[in-house]
Design an enzyme around this catalytic site. Sequence first.
Site, mmCIF file in Angstrom:
data_model
loop_
_atom_site.group_PDB
_atom_site.id
_atom_site.type_symbol
_atom_site.label_atom_id
_atom_site.label_comp_id
_atom_site.label_asym_id
_atom_site.label_seq_id
_atom_site.Cartn_x
_atom_site.Cartn_y
_atom_site.Cartn_z
ATOM 1 N N TYR A 43 45.328 -6.446 -6.747
ATOM 2 C CA TYR A 43 44.616 -6.156 -5.787
ATOM 3 C C TYR A 43 45.254 -4.315 -5.986
ATOM 4 O O TYR A 43 44.276 -3.781 -5.751
ATOM 5 C CB TYR A 43 44.860 -6.637 -4.482
ATOM 6 C CG TYR A 43 44.477 -5.937 -2.910
ATOM 7 C CD1 TYR A 43 43.313 -6.192 -3.170
ATOM 8 C CD2 TYR A 43 45.548 -5.008 -2.823
ATOM 9 C CE1 TYR A 43 43.368 -5.666 -1.728
ATOM 10 C CE2 TYR A 43 45.059 -4.174 -1.247
ATOM 11 C CZ TYR A 43 44.327 -4.794 -0.846
ATOM 12 O OH TYR A 43 43.612 -3.917 0.229
ATOM 13 N N SER A 89 27.568 -3.806 31.518
ATOM 14 C CA SER A 89 27.389 -4.738 31.449
ATOM 15 C C SER A 89 26.061 -4.665 32.975
ATOM 16 O O SER A 89 25.852 -3.736 33.532
ATOM 17 C CB SER A 89 27.769 -6.432 31.670
ATOM 18 O OG SER A 89 28.658 -6.666 33.057
ATOM 19 N N GLU A 126 11.742 -3.665 30.704
ATOM 20 C CA GLU A 126 12.349 -3.664 29.356
ATOM 21 C C GLU A 126 12.896 -4.675 28.994
ATOM 22 O O GLU A 126 12.768 -5.762 29.582
ATOM 23 C CB GLU A 126 13.405 -2.649 28.330
ATOM 24 C CG GLU A 126 12.923 -1.032 29.154
ATOM 25 C CD GLU A 126 14.405 -0.458 28.337
ATOM 26 O OE1 GLU A 126 15.148 -1.420 27.467
ATOM 27 O OE2 GLU A 126 14.600 1.079 29.084
ATOM 28 N N LYS A 128 14.714 -8.029 27.842
ATOM 29 C CA LYS A 128 16.545 -7.787 26.911
ATOM 30 C C LYS A 128 16.226 -8.533 26.681
ATOM 31 O O LYS A 128 16.139 -9.686 25.722
ATOM 32 C CB LYS A 128 17.177 -8.572 29.035
ATOM 33 C CG LYS A 128 18.311 -8.646 28.247
ATOM 34 C CD LYS A 128 19.247 -9.042 30.203
ATOM 35 C CE LYS A 128 20.342 -9.251 29.923
ATOM 36 N NZ LYS A 128 21.333 -9.943 28.482
ATOM 37 N N ASP A 130 17.611 -10.750 23.084
ATOM 38 C CA ASP A 130 18.883 -11.283 23.216
ATOM 39 C C ASP A 130 19.854 -11.249 21.301
ATOM 40 O O ASP A 130 20.056 -11.609 20.969
ATOM 41 C CB ASP A 130 18.880 -12.795 23.165
ATOM 42 C CG ASP A 130 19.735 -13.943 23.268
ATOM 43 O OD1 ASP A 130 20.671 -13.236 23.926
ATOM 44 O OD2 ASP A 130 19.902 -14.804 23.504
ATOM 45 N N ARG A 149 30.463 -3.371 21.024
ATOM 46 C CA ARG A 149 30.887 -2.466 22.332
ATOM 47 C C ARG A 149 31.560 -3.805 23.067
ATOM 48 O O ARG A 149 32.520 -3.181 23.817
ATOM 49 C CB ARG A 149 30.095 -4.424 23.286
ATOM 50 C CG ARG A 149 30.110 -3.694 25.165
ATOM 51 C CD ARG A 149 28.911 -4.563 25.943
ATOM 52 N NE ARG A 149 29.670 -5.840 27.150
ATOM 53 C CZ ARG A 149 29.781 -6.088 28.126
ATOM 54 N NH1 ARG A 149 28.528 -5.567 28.160
ATOM 55 N NH2 ARG A 149 30.707 -6.588 28.840
ATOM 56 N N TYR A 237 17.685 1.588 24.122
ATOM 57 C CA TYR A 237 17.533 1.539 24.978
ATOM 58 C C TYR A 237 18.138 2.434 26.206
ATOM 59 O O TYR A 237 17.564 2.026 27.601
ATOM 60 C CB TYR A 237 17.352 0.297 25.526
ATOM 61 C CG TYR A 237 17.826 -0.596 24.916
ATOM 62 C CD1 TYR A 237 19.304 -0.671 25.756
ATOM 63 C CD2 TYR A 237 18.205 -2.011 24.539
ATOM 64 C CE1 TYR A 237 20.796 -0.942 25.278
ATOM 65 C CE2 TYR A 237 19.030 -2.995 24.138
ATOM 66 C CZ TYR A 237 20.587 -2.302 24.656
ATOM 67 O OH TYR A 237 22.188 -2.924 25.076
ATOM 68 N N LYS A 324 16.367 -12.583 34.834
ATOM 69 C CA LYS A 324 16.682 -13.700 33.826
ATOM 70 C C LYS A 324 15.280 -14.556 33.617
ATOM 71 O O LYS A 324 14.913 -14.704 35.165
ATOM 72 C CB LYS A 324 18.180 -14.514 33.462
ATOM 73 C CG LYS A 324 19.481 -13.118 33.356
ATOM 74 C CD LYS A 324 19.276 -12.799 32.113
ATOM 75 C CE LYS A 324 20.874 -12.661 31.045
ATOM 76 N NZ LYS A 324 22.093 -13.521 31.644
ATOM 77 N N CYS A 416 28.555 -42.693 2.151
ATOM 78 C CA CYS A 416 27.332 -41.798 1.904
ATOM 79 C C CYS A 416 25.643 -42.704 2.164
ATOM 80 O O CYS A 416 25.776 -43.617 1.733
ATOM 81 C CB CYS A 416 26.220 -41.443 0.370
ATOM 82 S SG CYS A 416 24.952 -39.975 0.459
ATOM 83 N N CYS A 419 23.671 -43.183 -0.958
ATOM 84 C CA CYS A 419 24.219 -44.143 -2.242
ATOM 85 C C CYS A 419 25.401 -44.385 -1.333
ATOM 86 O O CYS A 419 25.707 -45.035 -2.548
ATOM 87 C CB CYS A 419 23.900 -43.276 -3.538
ATOM 88 S SG CYS A 419 25.050 -41.981 -3.276
ATOM 89 N N CYS A 434 28.482 -36.050 -0.769
ATOM 90 C CA CYS A 434 28.992 -37.260 -1.305
ATOM 91 C C CYS A 434 29.086 -36.527 -2.979
ATOM 92 O O CYS A 434 27.813 -36.133 -3.172
ATOM 93 C CB CYS A 434 27.275 -37.857 -1.540
ATOM 94 S SG CYS A 434 27.058 -39.164 -2.544
ATOM 95 N N CYS A 440 23.134 -39.642 -6.765
ATOM 96 C CA CYS A 440 22.686 -40.442 -6.119
ATOM 97 C C CYS A 440 21.101 -39.794 -5.676
ATOM 98 O O CYS A 440 21.074 -38.389 -5.294
ATOM 99 C CB CYS A 440 23.771 -39.582 -4.182
ATOM 100 S SG CYS A 440 22.927 -39.467 -2.840
HETATM 101 S S1 IVH Z 1 20.432 -1.193 29.311
HETATM 102 C C1 IVH Z 1 24.064 -0.032 31.811
HETATM 103 N N1 IVH Z 1 18.509 -2.534 28.278
HETATM 104 O O1 IVH Z 1 22.106 -6.814 28.009
HETATM 105 C C2 IVH Z 1 23.816 -1.049 31.416
HETATM 106 N N2 IVH Z 1 20.619 -3.622 28.001
HETATM 107 O O2 IVH Z 1 23.600 -7.689 30.436
HETATM 108 C C3 IVH Z 1 23.036 -0.882 29.895
HETATM 109 N N3 IVH Z 1 20.298 -5.696 26.049
HETATM 110 O O3 IVH Z 1 25.712 -5.084 27.740
HETATM 111 C C4 IVH Z 1 22.380 -2.009 29.491
HETATM 112 N N4 IVH Z 1 17.822 -5.518 26.520
HETATM 113 O O4 IVH Z 1 23.569 -6.194 25.457
HETATM 114 C C5 IVH Z 1 19.804 -2.622 28.609
HETATM 115 N N5 IVH Z 1 16.470 -3.291 26.922
HETATM 116 C C6 IVH Z 1 17.949 -3.397 27.478
HETATM 117 C C7 IVH Z 1 18.522 -5.087 27.005
HETATM 118 C C8 IVH Z 1 20.359 -4.992 27.157
HETATM 119 C C9 IVH Z 1 19.145 -6.238 26.034
HETATM 120 C C10 IVH Z 1 21.881 -6.164 26.027
HETATM 121 C C11 IVH Z 1 22.826 -5.320 26.590
HETATM 122 C C12 IVH Z 1 24.066 -5.565 27.659
HETATM 123 C C13 IVH Z 1 23.710 -6.134 28.685
HETATM 124 C C14 IVH Z 1 23.419 -6.158 30.203
#
Ligand code: IVH
Length: 691
Positions: A43, A89, A126, A128, A130, A149, A237, A324, A416, A419, A434, A440
């Site tokens: 290393y 958040s 917008e 949201k 995931d 984050r 965003y 949500k 298994c 087999c 297995c 097998c």
């Molecule tokens: S705005 C001050 N816009 O949702 C707020 N967040 O529950 C800034 N997320 O931590 C966030 N799509 O990871 C914003 N179009 C969107 C989003 C978004 C997904 C997530 C983001 C945030 C979490 C908050």
Amino acid sequence: MTDVTTLTEAEAAAELARLAAEIAHHDRLYHTHDAPEITDAAYDALRQRNAAIEARFPTLVRADSPTRRVGAATATGFAKLRHRVPMLSLDNAFAPEDFTEFTARARRFLGPPFLGNTTALAFVAEPKIDGLSVSITYENGALLHAATRGDGEEGEDVTANIRTIKSIPQTLPAPYPARIEIRGEVFMTKADFLALNTAQEAAGDKIFANPRNAAAGGLRQLDATITATRPLSMFAYAMGEASEPVAETHWHWLQTLARWGFAVNPLSKRIAETEAEAFQAELGRNRAGLPYDIDGVVYKIDDLALQRRLGFVGRAPRWAIAWKFPAEQATTTLLDILIQVGRTGANTPVAALAPVNVGGVLVSRATLHNEDEIARLGVRIGDTVTLQRAGDVIPQIVAVIPDGIDRPKFVFPTTCAACATPLARAPGEIVWRCPNGLACPAQVEERLIHFCSRLAFDIEGMGEKTVREFHALGWIKTPADIFRLKSRQPEIAALEGWGTLSADNLIRAIDTRRRVPLARFIYALGIRRIGEQNAKLLARHYTSYENWRAQMALAVQIGAEARSDLGAIIGIGPAIATELAEFFAEPHNTAALDDLVPQLTIEPAEAPAATALAGKIIVFTGSLVSLTRPEAKAMAENLGARVTDSVSKKTDLVVLGTDAGSKARKAAELGVATVDEAGWREIAGLPPLAG
Ligand code: IVH
């Protein structure tokens, strides 16, 4: 090893990239997995060579250079970056009343003229996404660093990883503020997630539970070259720190982001307060059909001056809310736990469920992953369970609904399912396997399916169903038998649903596949951990089948030179070398190979560096007439080029098929060279098309 003083700049750059990846790989094994594969001395030698090359070529020091990371690595291996503006958040809404309460609160806070509903408030809605949020800082228009984050105050430094994502610009076109922080969500599409899991499974690697986990796992790699192989995208965003104002409304901010080259979600829409409920309902209806997972809609007050006045309460802004969607869950009964045997012998538990509708999809099977997952859930046959389509894709059992009945615990089988050979669980692994290999029947069948599949021999007409049928009839036991099916043509024609024409077509399809590139051949063998990528690495390294076979025979010996050569291939490493050695140590396997190879012409892999296309970045767009996309891509890669999806200034050549659209325009705009299909055939050394 080449003397550092004789390296050219290009060689030095290539070696530094390789060393950065290799050292990061060993760091990860050491720090995260506590499982080093090389001695401390080996290393240290890698680090010393890296430092010596950097000392000679100071301009080549990489952002992800191991010398830069010294002392900065934390327990998890990533350095920390403090967010200058915290990443907060959002408050959640679940019903129209929650949204009304949110706007009423904002109006109360703003006072007249917003108090009461006389003055309109404009919003941007917008999807949201995931995924996982990241913050990317640009200084003087150049990407400086990027962080996850984390806890909102401090995240992990993922700069090297973020740089590998194609949809994130490395530089911004002017005008831009001196310093600007851009925030967005890194995600993986549902299709890419499924394909990745298929590939991971084929290679015996980790399976991800949902696209979100796969995106997070892909981004948070200490070795950014792994991130580069994962299909990640980002929707931008939000804004963090900005050295000067960029826009007056959020809507214009989104447009600025798009102009700078970021992907902005195309479903984002400027709406009136009264339109939110309808937007929510519409997106909720379309959600399942989107290519990526969303879990709601974020509504933001459009006017940035109003956003500043509203500010934050606790950890969430007063000017935005996440509405949500209801979770796609359902309740049903666990009827049985079945065991599925995979190609590499993994005995995987699968839940058989009383069929139930989850978010529009009828579900009767769910994965239980492994023995530990069954124990974690405490689930027993007969229990009522809550089911969820995780990330809208793979159904999962999330919990057991207690009913007071103490049913017998599920005892994981010790033999298994196919087999009856006693199962083995390797130290540190969660999977029961297995060890019976090609003896097998389930593993044989799965390997044959893999052998015929699209990325392997790609035999048309030998899909999963046909392979199972022929295997059950005893017609194919090893891959070589597939190439001897000709003698059974009349029997195939006589099968139900076949006939002479189909049987002839199948035999012809098999014959066309007797010529096979080495990488495909290696991949097709279905050796654990040898996915498409590793097969390519092996093919490029050994170039011919004969050489590979001879070297593998030698590599069976622990300590043999051939074994260490194999483990030293970048991207292979000692663990995969062991896997290959085990494959070749098994007489069943070598016998099957020696039976198969005389049926085939295995094309040697070309040495990539020797061609005019070496190192060039190529984009294919539109449809090609004489080649499939994967064929064209493989051809370009064999010639040493890299194939990417999007056209940028770095692109060297764009191959235009018919109906080439926006990418052709982009190439023209940027002055990137283009050729048509005939031109490409010429470059690739293919005969011209007739007519
Ligand atoms: S705005 C001050 N816009 O949702 C707020 N967040 O529950 C800034 N997320 O931590 C966030 N799509 O990871 C914003 N179009 C969107 C989003 C978004 C997904 C997530 C983001 C945030 C979490 C908050």
